[in-house]
Motif scaffolding. Structure first.
Motif, PDB file in Angstrom:
ATOM      1  N   MET A   1     -32.559-118.862 -63.092  1.00  0.00           N
ATOM      2  CA  MET A   1     -32.986-119.059 -64.481  1.00  0.00           C
ATOM      3  C   MET A   1     -32.079-120.079 -65.166  1.00  0.00           C
ATOM      4  O   MET A   1     -30.857-120.024 -65.030  1.00  0.00           O
ATOM      5  CB  MET A   1     -32.942-117.732 -65.255  1.00  0.00           C
ATOM      6  CG  MET A   1     -33.329-117.870 -66.728  1.00  0.00           C
ATOM      7  SD  MET A   1     -33.220-116.324 -67.646  1.00  0.00           S
ATOM      8  CE  MET A   1     -34.590-115.411 -66.944  1.00  0.00           C
ATOM      9  N   THR A   2     -32.681-120.981 -65.926  1.00  0.00           N
ATOM     10  CA  THR A   2     -31.930-121.980 -66.676  1.00  0.00           C
ATOM     11  C   THR A   2     -31.588-121.432 -68.055  1.00  0.00           C
ATOM     12  O   THR A   2     -32.451-120.877 -68.743  1.00  0.00           O
ATOM     13  CB  THR A   2     -32.752-123.268 -66.834  1.00  0.00           C
ATOM     14  OG1 THR A   2     -33.078-123.779 -65.538  1.00  0.00           O
ATOM     15  CG2 THR A   2     -31.967-124.320 -67.604  1.00  0.00           C
ATOM     16  N   ALA A   3     -30.325-121.557 -68.457  1.00  0.00           N
ATOM     17  CA  ALA A   3     -29.873-121.040 -69.743  1.00  0.00           C
ATOM     18  C   ALA A   3     -29.682-122.190 -70.733  1.00  0.00           C
ATOM     19  O   ALA A   3     -29.036-123.192 -70.426  1.00  0.00           O
ATOM     20  CB  ALA A   3     -28.569-120.282 -69.582  1.00  0.00           C
ATOM     21  N   LEU A   4     -30.266-122.039 -71.914  1.00  0.00           N
ATOM     22  CA  LEU A   4     -30.146-123.029 -72.977  1.00  0.00           C
ATOM     23  C   LEU A   4     -29.587-122.356 -74.227  1.00  0.00           C
ATOM     24  O   LEU A   4     -29.721-121.145 -74.403  1.00  0.00           O
ATOM     25  CB  LEU A   4     -31.508-123.637 -73.309  1.00  0.00           C
ATOM     26  CG  LEU A   4     -32.284-124.306 -72.172  1.00  0.00           C
ATOM     27  CD1 LEU A   4     -33.675-124.712 -72.664  1.00  0.00           C
ATOM     28  CD2 LEU A   4     -31.531-125.509 -71.638  1.00  0.00           C
ATOM     29  N   THR A   5     -28.969-123.143 -75.098  1.00  0.00           N
ATOM     30  CA  THR A   5     -28.534-122.633 -76.393  1.00  0.00           C
ATOM     31  C   THR A   5     -29.172-123.490 -77.480  1.00  0.00           C
ATOM     32  O   THR A   5     -29.282-124.714 -77.342  1.00  0.00           O
ATOM     33  CB  THR A   5     -27.006-122.667 -76.552  1.00  0.00           C
ATOM     34  OG1 THR A   5     -26.531-124.012 -76.383  1.00  0.00           O
ATOM     35  CG2 THR A   5     -26.344-121.756 -75.524  1.00  0.00           C
ATOM     36  N   ALA A   6     -29.604-122.850 -78.556  1.00  0.00           N
ATOM     37  CA  ALA A   6     -30.265-123.559 -79.647  1.00  0.00           C
ATOM     38  C   ALA A   6     -30.307-122.666 -80.871  1.00  0.00           C
ATOM     39  O   ALA A   6     -30.044-121.457 -80.785  1.00  0.00           O
ATOM     40  CB  ALA A   6     -31.674-123.962 -79.246  1.00  0.00           C
ATOM     41  N   ARG A   7     -30.621-123.262 -82.014  1.00  0.00           N
ATOM     42  CA  ARG A   7     -30.868-122.494 -83.236  1.00  0.00           C
ATOM     43  C   ARG A   7     -32.352-122.248 -83.440  1.00  0.00           C
ATOM     44  O   ARG A   7     -32.752-121.214 -83.964  1.00  0.00           O
ATOM     45  CB  ARG A   7     -30.319-123.250 -84.459  1.00  0.00           C
ATOM     46  CG  ARG A   7     -28.820-123.142 -84.680  1.00  0.00           C
ATOM     47  CD  ARG A   7     -28.432-123.915 -85.922  1.00  0.00           C
ATOM     48  NE  ARG A   7     -29.301-123.584 -87.062  1.00  0.00           N
ATOM     49  CZ  ARG A   7     -29.556-124.426 -88.082  1.00  0.00           C
ATOM     50  NH1 ARG A   7     -29.018-125.630 -88.084  1.00  0.00           N
ATOM     51  NH2 ARG A   7     -30.339-124.035 -89.068  1.00  0.00           N
ATOM     52  N   TRP A   8     -33.144-123.249 -83.038  1.00  0.00           N
ATOM     53  CA  TRP A   8     -34.588-123.184 -83.232  1.00  0.00           C
ATOM     54  C   TRP A   8     -35.324-123.335 -81.918  1.00  0.00           C
ATOM     55  O   TRP A   8     -34.937-124.150 -81.074  1.00  0.00           O
ATOM     56  CB  TRP A   8     -35.057-124.305 -84.169  1.00  0.00           C
ATOM     57  CG  TRP A   8     -34.807-124.064 -85.624  1.00  0.00           C
ATOM     58  CD1 TRP A   8     -33.694-124.408 -86.342  1.00  0.00           C
ATOM     59  CD2 TRP A   8     -35.692-123.431 -86.548  1.00  0.00           C
ATOM     60  NE1 TRP A   8     -33.826-124.034 -87.653  1.00  0.00           N
ATOM     61  CE2 TRP A   8     -35.046-123.429 -87.814  1.00  0.00           C
ATOM     62  CE3 TRP A   8     -36.963-122.864 -86.439  1.00  0.00           C
ATOM     63  CZ2 TRP A   8     -35.638-122.889 -88.950  1.00  0.00           C
ATOM     64  CZ3 TRP A   8     -37.553-122.326 -87.576  1.00  0.00           C
ATOM     65  CH2 TRP A   8     -36.891-122.343 -88.811  1.00  0.00           C
TER      66      TRP A   8
ATOM     67  N   THR B   1     -33.166-111.811 -80.919  1.00  0.00           N
ATOM     68  CA  THR B   1     -31.772-112.233 -80.725  1.00  0.00           C
ATOM     69  C   THR B   1     -31.287-113.142 -81.845  1.00  0.00           C
ATOM     70  O   THR B   1     -30.139-113.594 -81.821  1.00  0.00           O
ATOM     71  CB  THR B   1     -31.586-112.949 -79.380  1.00  0.00           C
ATOM     72  OG1 THR B   1     -32.455-114.097 -79.334  1.00  0.00           O
ATOM     73  CG2 THR B   1     -31.894-112.027 -78.217  1.00  0.00           C
ATOM     74  N   GLY B   2     -32.152-113.411 -82.831  1.00  0.00           N
ATOM     75  CA  GLY B   2     -31.725-114.192 -83.991  1.00  0.00           C
ATOM     76  C   GLY B   2     -32.165-115.637 -84.005  1.00  0.00           C
ATOM     77  O   GLY B   2     -31.852-116.371 -84.960  1.00  0.00           O
ATOM     78  N   LEU B   3     -32.880-116.074 -82.974  1.00  0.00           N
ATOM     79  CA  LEU B   3     -33.391-117.435 -82.971  1.00  0.00           C
ATOM     80  C   LEU B   3     -34.537-117.564 -83.980  1.00  0.00           C
ATOM     81  O   LEU B   3     -35.305-116.617 -84.191  1.00  0.00           O
ATOM     82  CB  LEU B   3     -33.905-117.812 -81.586  1.00  0.00           C
ATOM     83  CG  LEU B   3     -32.833-118.063 -80.517  1.00  0.00           C
ATOM     84  CD1 LEU B   3     -33.451-117.960 -79.125  1.00  0.00           C
ATOM     85  CD2 LEU B   3     -32.212-119.447 -80.714  1.00  0.00           C
ATOM     86  N   ASP B   4     -34.644-118.728 -84.601  1.00  0.00           N
ATOM     87  CA  ASP B   4     -35.777-119.010 -85.483  1.00  0.00           C
ATOM     88  C   ASP B   4     -36.860-119.701 -84.669  1.00  0.00           C
ATOM     89  O   ASP B   4     -36.576-120.580 -83.843  1.00  0.00           O
ATOM     90  CB  ASP B   4     -35.345-119.911 -86.638  1.00  0.00           C
ATOM     91  CG  ASP B   4     -34.460-119.180 -87.634  1.00  0.00           C
ATOM     92  OD1 ASP B   4     -34.848-118.070 -88.051  1.00  0.00           O
ATOM     93  OD2 ASP B   4     -33.396-119.711 -87.992  1.00  0.00           O
ATOM     94  N   LEU B   5     -38.114-119.328 -84.920  1.00  0.00           N
ATOM     95  CA  LEU B   5     -39.242-119.870 -84.168  1.00  0.00           C
ATOM     96  C   LEU B   5     -40.149-120.671 -85.081  1.00  0.00           C
ATOM     97  O   LEU B   5     -40.389-120.291 -86.225  1.00  0.00           O
ATOM     98  CB  LEU B   5     -40.058-118.746 -83.523  1.00  0.00           C
ATOM     99  CG  LEU B   5     -39.311-117.719 -82.666  1.00  0.00           C
ATOM    100  CD1 LEU B   5     -40.298-116.738 -82.042  1.00  0.00           C
ATOM    101  CD2 LEU B   5     -38.495-118.397 -81.582  1.00  0.00           C
TER     102      LEU B   5
ATOM    103  N   VAL C   1     -33.029-118.674 -73.749  1.00  0.00           N
ATOM    104  CA  VAL C   1     -32.541-119.432 -74.901  1.00  0.00           C
ATOM    105  C   VAL C   1     -31.743-118.481 -75.770  1.00  0.00           C
ATOM    106  O   VAL C   1     -32.234-117.405 -76.157  1.00  0.00           O
ATOM    107  CB  VAL C   1     -33.698-120.040 -75.726  1.00  0.00           C
ATOM    108  CG1 VAL C   1     -33.124-120.928 -76.828  1.00  0.00           C
ATOM    109  CG2 VAL C   1     -34.654-120.835 -74.838  1.00  0.00           C
ATOM    110  N   ASP C   2     -30.537-118.848 -76.079  1.00  0.00           N
ATOM    111  CA  ASP C   2     -29.648-118.014 -76.890  1.00  0.00           C
ATOM    112  C   ASP C   2     -29.013-118.841 -77.987  1.00  0.00           C
ATOM    113  O   ASP C   2     -28.928-120.085 -77.897  1.00  0.00           O
ATOM    114  CB  ASP C   2     -28.548-117.388 -76.022  1.00  0.00           C
ATOM    115  CG  ASP C   2     -29.105-116.441 -74.983  1.00  0.00           C
ATOM    116  OD1 ASP C   2     -29.594-115.368 -75.363  1.00  0.00           O
ATOM    117  OD2 ASP C   2     -29.062-116.782 -73.778  1.00  0.00           O
ATOM    118  N   LEU C   3     -28.540-118.183 -79.014  1.00  0.00           N
ATOM    119  CA  LEU C   3     -27.784-118.858 -80.048  1.00  0.00           C
ATOM    120  C   LEU C   3     -26.470-119.383 -79.472  1.00  0.00           C
ATOM    121  O   LEU C   3     -25.916-118.794 -78.541  1.00  0.00           O
ATOM    122  CB  LEU C   3     -27.497-117.907 -81.207  1.00  0.00           C
ATOM    123  CG  LEU C   3     -28.691-117.490 -82.076  1.00  0.00           C
ATOM    124  CD1 LEU C   3     -28.299-116.317 -82.968  1.00  0.00           C
ATOM    125  CD2 LEU C   3     -29.177-118.670 -82.910  1.00  0.00           C
ATOM    126  N   PRO C   4     -25.957-120.478 -80.009  1.00  0.00           N
ATOM    127  CA  PRO C   4     -24.666-121.026 -79.524  1.00  0.00           C
ATOM    128  C   PRO C   4     -23.544-120.010 -79.670  1.00  0.00           C
ATOM    129  O   PRO C   4     -23.557-119.203 -80.590  1.00  0.00           O
ATOM    130  CB  PRO C   4     -24.438-122.245 -80.417  1.00  0.00           C
ATOM    131  CG  PRO C   4     -25.799-122.600 -80.940  1.00  0.00           C
ATOM    132  CD  PRO C   4     -26.547-121.314 -81.068  1.00  0.00           C
TER     133      PRO C   4
END
Length: 237
Positions: A1-8, A122-126, A234-237
Motif C-alpha cells: 500500500m502506498t502512503a500519502l499525507t495531505a490536508r485535502w 481521521t480528520g481529512l477534508d473532502l 491518506v493521512d494528515l501530516p
C-alpha cells in the motif's frame, strides 16, 4: 500500500467513485426526455432563463429559437459528451428532482464509501471536482446505495465555479478556495489529462485504473495508478 499525507482529498466522480455507465446510461437517459419539459415548465426561473440564453449564444441559435431547437442542440452535446456549462446546469436541476423523488439512486464502486468515511473520520477534508454541476453532485450524494453521504464533503467544484478539468488554472482556483497549497491536496481521477493539469499546480495525484472503465488501461505516466482506493492510504501530516 502506498502512503500519502495531505490536508485535502479531492475526488472526481465518473469512473472514480461511480461506474461511467451511471452517468452515460442512467443519468443521461433520465435527463434526455426531460430537458424540453423542464425548460417549458420553468419559464421564469432565472437559472433556466440564463441557461437557455447561453445555449442559444453558444450554438448560434437566434433569440427566437424555440424549445425544440434548443433541445436538439442539447441532445447533440450529450451525444458528443460535451462538458458545456448550461447543459450541465439543466441536467443538474433535473437530476436533483430525480434524486429527491426517489427515481435515481447513485451506485458507488464497493471500495469508495469505506475509503471516504475513513478519510473523513481521521480528520481529512473532502471535496469534489466534477464536470457535473454542484447541484447535481450534492443531489447524487444525497441518495446512494450507501445512504446519504453529503456530510462527508466540505466543498464542491464544477466547470462553472472552477473551470475546465484539464486546465491548470482550475486547480489553482480550487486550491485558493480551499486555502491550501498544491502539495497539501491529493486528487483522485480516472482521466490522465486531469491529473496532468492538477500536477502542474503542484497537487499530489492518483489515477484510478478501474478494470472495465474507459481509462482502465490508460497510460498514467508518472502518476501513481491504482485499481481501488484500498491500495493507498491518506493521512494528515
Amino acid at each position: 500500500m502506498t502512503a500519502l499525507t495531505a490536508r485535502w482529498v479531492v475526488v472526481d466522480i465518473e469512473g472514480t467513485l461511480t461506474p461511467t455507465s451511471q452517468v452515460h446510461v442512467v443519468l443521461y437517459d433520465y435527463a434526455r426526455p426531460r430537458l424540453g419539459p423542464w425548460i417549458d415548465s420553468h419559464p421564469r426561473d432565472p437559472i433556466v432563463v440564463d441557461a437557455v440564453s447561453a445555449i442559444r449564444s453558444l450554438s448560434g441559435l437566434p433569440d427566437s429559437a424555440n424549445t425544440e431547437a434548443i433541445v436538439e442542440v442539447l441532445h447533440g452535446w450529450m451525444d458528443a459528451d460535451q462538458k458545456i456549462a448550461p447543459l450541465k446546469t439543466l441536467q443538474g436541476l433535473i437530476w436533483q428532482r430525480g434524486y429527491a423523488d426517489g427515481d435515481l439512486v447513485t451506485e458507488f464502486f464497493p471500495d469508495v464509501v469505506p475509503a471516504l468515511r475513513s478519510w473523513h473520520d481521521t480528520g481529512l477534508d473532502l471535496a469534489v471536482f466534477s464536470s457535473g454541476s454542484v447541484a447535481g453532485q450534492v443531489a447524487s450524494f444525497s441518495r446512494t446505495t450507501d445512504g446519504d453521504v453529503t456530510s462527508l464533503f466540505s466543498a464542491h467544484f464544477d466547470t462553472v465555479n472552477a473551470g475546465p478539468k484539464r486546465e491548470r488554472p482550475s486547480y489553482t482556483a480550487i486550491a485558493a478556495a480551499l486555502n491550501a497549497a498544491g502539495p497539501q491536496i491529493v486528487f483522485f481521477s480516472d482521466v490522465p489529462a486531469e491529473l496532468d493539469a492538477a500536477a502542474e499546480d503542484g497537487w499530489q495525484t492518483v489515477g484510478l485504473a478501474r478494470p472495465g472503465e474507459p481509462f482502465g488501461d490508460a497510460d498514467f505516466g508518472t502518476h501513481l495508478a491504482i485499481k481501488a482506493f484500498a491500495e493507498v492510504s491518506v493521512d494528515l501530516p
